[in-house]
Enzyme design. Structure first.
Site, PDB file in Angstrom:
ATOM      1  N   LYS A 165      91.544 -57.560 -44.825  1.00 45.58           N
ATOM      2  CA  LYS A 165      90.553 -58.083 -43.870  1.00 45.58           C
ATOM      3  C   LYS A 165      89.729 -56.932 -43.293  1.00 45.58           C
ATOM      4  O   LYS A 165      88.505 -56.978 -43.238  1.00 45.58           O
ATOM      5  CB  LYS A 165      91.269 -58.838 -42.744  1.00 45.58           C
ATOM      6  N   CYS A 168      83.086 -58.477 -35.198  1.00 46.47           N
ATOM      7  CA  CYS A 168      83.894 -58.287 -36.420  1.00 46.47           C
ATOM      8  C   CYS A 168      83.540 -56.960 -37.084  1.00 46.47           C
ATOM      9  O   CYS A 168      84.299 -56.014 -37.071  1.00 46.47           O
ATOM     10  CB  CYS A 168      83.638 -59.443 -37.387  1.00 46.47           C
TER      11      CYS A 168
END
Ligand code: SAJ
Length: 412
Positions: free
Chosen positions: A210, A264
């Site tokens: 991720k 993010c």
């Protein structure tokens, strides 16, 4: 009553995930710490904008398969999707803040039974899933409860704000178990709605995957942003340069912008740097290049403003990216605020996705909120900060006698 799934965190990831499981017939209980969010969801509503999500939440709640509350409940599966921001150490170093994950983990400790599946979805530093196991065990001891054997997995999401539902279903996923059995259980769970491939691996690799995906994007955006600074210096049109270079069959340079926003791409690389600081200079430098871009945009506006006594400066866009209403961690907000603070001129702020100026901008007496049309007509300097679709219809004739600083190459 025992629920199939208890989802902790009903934000951008938790709410769509809880809703899609509910529409697949599972009994889902969603937990959020914000009472207003719980109330809105129990009425079948949404507390943020995401295309089509309102229909999904309404169907999930309407079917009776999704309820929200402030505290967890017993369930066969627990999905933790709470925020993982970073904090700044006194040295300025960015440190992952796992307090939300720890608090959520400890809150489910009294409700997990042997054989339960606990999945962490929140973007986390490598090793966090192992810490979830530790927090669960420690909390049950603290509560005087017997130890339980649970399945633990890390399963990141990849959905893009603005097209979440499509991507939640179609994107491939990673199911990273602390044990192979946990990974298989997680894969079985997500295969109830995921039409993409679900790849099994260890939790640590899934956590790193991720972070890697977003760091890859950050490094490549930094390359584009650095090119834009070099091209300013060499009097080259960076948009034309990238378009030409990308004609090479194996070159795919991303687009320069006013900086990198969102919670993010601008955050995840710091988790890698924090875990291996002496061997991650490229990832760290890319973050510094992207974080410095807003400063370069402000400088360009200041130089342009020198030609005027008290120019009107139109700042088009406050969101962190095109066609969404999320102003969090937005370089456009940072630039607009800085121009207002510096008193470079009168700031005419435009953001078609919000109804009023954010409080911090409104508090500065130098900023007026208005439509794009009015701002462009009144402006001496027009700064395009976000490539919202609405700005593509601005008549170029209106821009002819203005100084235009287009940070997205939108009006080329
Ligand atoms: N940006 C550029 N130039 C580009 C692309 C983006 O300046 O060529 C800027 C955008 O304007 C924005 C920022 O970067 O300010 C981030 O935008 P984004 O669309 O790249 O990222 P997010 O944060 O909306 O979503 C990302 C996605 N990750 C990847 O594309 C690898 C999404 O798939 C993730 O699920 C999400 O982060 C997340 O939740 O981690």
């Amino acid at each position: 009553m025992k629920y199939d799934i208890c989802v902790l965190g009903l934000g951008y990831i938790g709410l769509p995930t809880a809703s899609i499981f509910a529409t697949k017939g599972l009994k889902v209980f969603g937990v959020d710490v914000r009472p207003d969010v719980v109330d809105i969801i129990n009425q079948g509503g949404l507390h943020f904008h995401e295309p089509d999500l309102d229909i999904l939440v309404k169907a999930a709640v309407g079917s009776g398969n999704l309820r929200a509350g402030l505290q967890p409940v017993p369930a066969d599966t627990f999905v933790i999707a709470v925020p993982t921001p970073f904090t700044h150490a006194p040295s300025g170093e960015k440190i992952p803040d796992l307090s939300y994950v720890e608090r959520a983990t400890r809150s489910i400790a009294p409700h997990v039974a042997t054989g339960a599946l606990v999945i962490l979805e929140s973007t986390s530093p490598v090793g966090t899933t192992e810490r979830v196991r530790w927090w669960l065990g420690e909390e049950r001891v603290r509560l005087g409860l017997p130890s339980v054997e649970v399945l633990l997995a890390y399963c990141p999401e990849r959905v893009l704000p603005g097209s979440m539902l499509k991507e939640l279903v179609a994107n491939d996923r990673i199911a990273g178990g602390l044990t192979p059995e946990a990974g298989k259980a997680a894969k079985e769970l997500y295969s109830q709605f995921c039409t993409g491939e679900i790849f099994l691996t260890h939790a640590r690799t899934a956590e790193m995957a991720k972070l890697t995906e977003n760091s890859y994007r950050d490094v490549n955006i930094a390359f584009a942003n650095e090119l834009s600074l070099i091209c300013d210096r060499l009097d080259i049109d960076v948009w034309e340069l990238i378009k030409l270079a990308n004609r090479h069959p194996r070159v795919k340079i991303l687009q320069p912008g006013p900086g990198v926003g969102g919670h993010c791409i601008a955050v995840d690389p710091w988790f890698i740097v924090h875990s291996a600081p002496d061997v991650s200079p490229l990832i760290r430098t890319a973050r510094e290049v992207n974080d410095s871009k807003p400063h370069h945009v402000v400088q360009r506006v200041r130089v342009a403003a020198e030609k005027f006594k008290n120019p009107a400066i139109a700042c088009l866009g406050l969101a962190f990216k095109a066609d969404i209403d999320d102003l969090r961690e937005s370089p456009a907000m940072e630039i607009t605020m800085e121009l207002a603070k510096l008193g470079v001129g009168r700031v005419l702020a435009v953001e078609p996705h919000v109804k009023q100026l954010p409080a911090n901008l409104a508090a500065n007496g130098n900023v007026v909120f208005m439509s794009a049309y009015d701002a462009v007509r009144q402006a001496d300097i027009v700064v395009l900060l976000v490539n919202h679709r609405q700005f593509s219809v601005i008549d170029r004739v209106l821009l002819r006698d203005k100084i235009v600083i287009d940070t997205r190459g939108f009006w080329r």
